[in-house]
Every structure is written in C-alpha cells, then in structure tokens.
Design a protein around this motif. Structure first.
Motif, PDB file in Angstrom:
ATOM      1  N   MET A   1       0.858  -1.207   0.000  1.00 50.60           N
ATOM      2  CA  MET A   1       0.000   0.000   0.000  1.00 50.60           C
ATOM      3  C   MET A   1       0.889   1.250   0.000  1.00 50.60           C
ATOM      4  SD  MET A   1      -3.418   0.608   0.543  1.00 50.60           S
ATOM      5  CE  MET A   1      -4.439   1.985   0.901  1.00 50.60           C
ATOM      6  N   THR A   2       0.617   2.181  -0.899  1.00 53.03           N
ATOM      7  CA  THR A   2       1.416   3.401  -0.964  1.00 53.03           C
ATOM      8  C   THR A   2       1.206   4.237   0.294  1.00 53.03           C
ATOM      9  OG1 THR A   2       1.147   3.422  -3.339  1.00 53.03           O
ATOM     10  CG2 THR A   2       1.875   5.473  -2.334  1.00 53.03           C
ATOM     11  N   ASP A   3       2.320   4.669   0.852  1.00 54.01           N
ATOM     12  CA  ASP A   3       2.260   5.461   2.074  1.00 54.01           C
ATOM     13  C   ASP A   3       2.155   6.939   1.677  1.00 54.01           C
ATOM     14  OD1 ASP A   3       2.614   6.612   4.474  1.00 54.01           O
ATOM     15  OD2 ASP A   3       4.587   5.737   4.897  1.00 54.01           O
ATOM     16  N   LEU A   4       1.040   7.587   2.055  1.00 53.69           N
ATOM     17  CA  LEU A   4       0.879   8.994   1.681  1.00 53.69           C
ATOM     18  C   LEU A   4       1.941   9.867   2.343  1.00 53.69           C
ATOM     19  CD1 LEU A   4      -2.973   9.701   1.495  1.00 53.69           C
ATOM     20  CD2 LEU A   4      -1.367   9.223  -0.346  1.00 53.69           C
ATOM     21  N   THR A   5       2.474   9.381   3.475  1.00 61.63           N
ATOM     22  CA  THR A   5       3.545  10.134   4.139  1.00 61.63           C
ATOM     23  C   THR A   5       4.780  10.184   3.242  1.00 61.63           C
ATOM     24  OG1 THR A   5       2.715   9.187   6.172  1.00 61.63           O
ATOM     25  CG2 THR A   5       4.798  10.378   6.315  1.00 61.63           C
ATOM     26  N   GLU A   6       5.043   9.051   2.566  1.00 61.94           N
ATOM     27  CA  GLU A   6       6.209   9.037   1.679  1.00 61.94           C
ATOM     28  C   GLU A   6       5.980   9.969   0.484  1.00 61.94           C
ATOM     29  OE1 GLU A   6       7.433   5.288  -0.040  1.00 61.94           O
ATOM     30  OE2 GLU A   6       9.080   6.309  -1.069  1.00 61.94           O
ATOM     31  N   LEU A   7       4.757   9.919  -0.026  1.00 61.14           N
ATOM     32  CA  LEU A   7       4.426  10.807  -1.156  1.00 61.14           C
ATOM     33  C   LEU A   7       4.582  12.274  -0.721  1.00 61.14           C
ATOM     34  CD1 LEU A   7       3.411  11.362  -3.975  1.00 61.14           C
ATOM     35  CD2 LEU A   7       1.135  10.668  -3.295  1.00 61.14           C
ATOM     36  N   ARG A   8       4.066  12.585   0.466  1.00 60.37           N
ATOM     37  CA  ARG A   8       4.205  13.946   0.992  1.00 60.37           C
ATOM     38  C   ARG A   8       5.685  14.332   1.097  1.00 60.37           C
ATOM     39  NH1 ARG A   8       3.561  14.513   7.167  1.00 60.37           N
ATOM     40  NH2 ARG A   8       5.670  13.750   6.875  1.00 60.37           N
TER      41      ARG A   8
END
Ligand code: HCB
Length: 213
Positions: A1-8
């Motif tokens: 699952m893509t971590d939105l924290t990493e995207l941020r």
C-alpha cells in the motif's frame, strides 16, 4: 500500500518523477484523488512553508517542491470530482499584484470548472486595472482574488477600491483567499466572501451567486 507520508515527503524533497510514480501507484491502489491531494500534496506544501520559515529551506527548495506539486496536480486535476455540472456562472480569478504564487489559485480554478463554472484565469501579478477590466467585461459575475504574501494582501483592498472607483463594484461579487487571508480581513476590505480552500470556494461562490441548495 502506498504510504501517503512518503508521497508527501517526496513533494517536500521536490522529487517530481518520484511524486508522479507514487501518485499513480496510490491511485491504482484505490486511494481517492481528494485524499492524495490533501493528505500528500497540500500537506507537503505546508511542510515546505514551515521549513522555509525555519531557514532550513531556501528559495530553490521551495521552487523544486512547487514543481513536484505541479507535476502531481497534472495527473490529479482531471480526476478531481466534477460536482454538479448543471450550475453555470462566469467567473474570473487572479493572484494580486506583486504576488507570483499560483498553485492555490489554480486549484480553485480546477474546482470551479469541476462545478460547471466558466472560468477566466487572469494569471498572476494582476493589477487593480486588470481586475476592473475583468469586472467590466463579458458577463463576469464573480471575481476571485488570491494572495499568499502578507506584503501583497493589501492589493486586494486596492483592487476592490479600484472596482468602486470604476463604478463596477456592484456588477460582481468579490471572493478573496490565500494562506494569510481570514474572514475578518475579507470583511474589513469589503469583499463579499472568503474561502479557506478550493472546495469551500465552490460552495461560497454558489452562495454568493444565489445558486446554493
Ligand atoms: Co512562497 N512564501 N515565496 N513561494 N511559498 C510562502 C507563501 C510563505 C508563507 C513561506 C513561509 O515563510 N512560511 C512566505 C510568505 C510569508 C509572508 O508573507 N508572511 C513565502 C515567501 C516569503 C516567498 C518569497 C518572498 C520568497 C523569496 O523570494 N525570498 C517569494 C515571493 C515571490 C512572489 O510572489 N513575489 C516566494 C516564492 C515562492 C515560489 C515561487 C518558490 C513558490 C510558488 C510557486 C507557485 O505558486 N507557482 C512558493 C511556494 C510554493 C510557497 C509555499 C511553500 C506553498 C504555497 C502553496 O502553493 N500552497 C508557501 C507556504 C505556505 O503557504 N504554507 C510559501 C498550497 C496551496 C494549495 O495552498 O493557500 O495557496 P494556498 O491555496 C488554497 C487556499 O488558500 C485557497 O484555496 C487554495 C486551495 O485549497 N485559496 C483561495 C487560494 N487562493 C484563493 C482565492 C480565492 O478567491 C478563494 C480561495
């Protein structure tokens, strides 16, 4: 699952290619465009602002982050909710004189267009004269003004005064917004409305134009 924290964090780092890849991955996994917009892109810009304030980031860092955000928005924009397309109104919006920030303004445009408004983008560094010309021309019902700097926000007051002086203030509703703007400031300078974000800018515009409900 893509971590939105990493995207941020990749937005903060200004890693445009990585942002695009993670964003596509998040979409593939069923994370909604709105969740990605607020949870990663807008959240990333807030971090960048704090780092700039703390002198941990400088102008080039801010530019890289803005570029990464824009790359992400290119993918997200067509996917943001289209709302009630039966609502028709002609509106214009610009970033006030001396101010070059346009990410927030462009998001407001996306949401307004999604709601079925016809939007004239006046661009950045918009002089009071340009706001007057927009209000005087072609059936514009609402003029939006955006400012991100405390040094340019008074340009909204000057622009509203110019609308009054040109005799066109009553032809349009005026909505203001941008990070330093508040409801109190909007009332103080004689704007008709204020919106803290692009989604509220849709509701506020509909209310001001008598289209709510
Ligand atoms: Co800029 N910058 N910047 N910047 N920048 C801010 C705004 C600071 C707050 C950073 C900080 O110190 N914490 C700060 C302003 C401080 C102040 O005035 N008190 C600042 C500064 C100082 C500067 C320069 C002066 C830096 C320098 O040169 N030394 C310089 C000024 C250039 C100029 O305009 N003349 C500058 C330059 C830049 C860029 C070019 C590097 C880049 C802009 C790129 C671009 O827009 N094309 C930039 C950026 C990216 C930022 C931050 C990091 C993010 C802004 C952003 O895009 N936010 C910002 C920090 C921050 O705001 N926390 C920082 C995300 C969007 C989605 O939010 O608030 O813009 P938004 O829009 C929302 C909302 O407000 C509302 O809806 C939008 C969507 O939800 N809304 C409206 C917006 N407009 C509306 C209009 C309406 O009618 C209704 C609703």
């Amino acid at each position: 699952m893509t971590d939105l924290t990493e995207l941020r964090d990749q937005v903060v780092e200004g890693a445009q290619d990585r942002v695009k890849a993670l964003l596509r991955q998040a979409l593939d996994e069923g994370i909604s465009p709105e969740q990605i917009l607020h949870g990663a892109l807008v959240a990333g810009m807030a971090v960048v602002g704090k780092k700039f304030q703390a002198h941990e980031f400088f102008l080039p860092d801010m530019l890289m982050a803005a570029r990464a955000m824009k790359g992400g928005l290119e993918i997200l924009n067509p996917l943001l909710p289209k709302g009630d397309r039966s609502v028709r109104a002609k509106v214009a919006i610009g970033t006030v004189s001396g101010d070059l920030h346009d990410i927030g303004k462009n998001l407001v445009i996306t949401m307004w267009e999604g709601a079925g408004f016809e939007v004239v983008d006046l661009g950045i560094d918009v002089t009071p004269e340009k706001f007057v010309a927009a209000a005087a021309n072609g059936g514009i019902q609402l003029v939006g003004m955006s400012a991100l700097l405390t040094t340019t926000m008074m340009g909204m007051k000057t622009s509203i005064e110019a609308l009054v002086a040109a005799g066109v203030r009553n032809k349009v509703k005026v909505m203001v917004g941008g990070a330093p703007i508040t409801q109190e400031f909007a009332a103080e300078i004689g704007a008709d409305g204020y919106a803290p974000n692009a989604a509220d800018a849709v509701d506020r515009a509909k209310t001001l134009l008598g289209m709510a409900g």
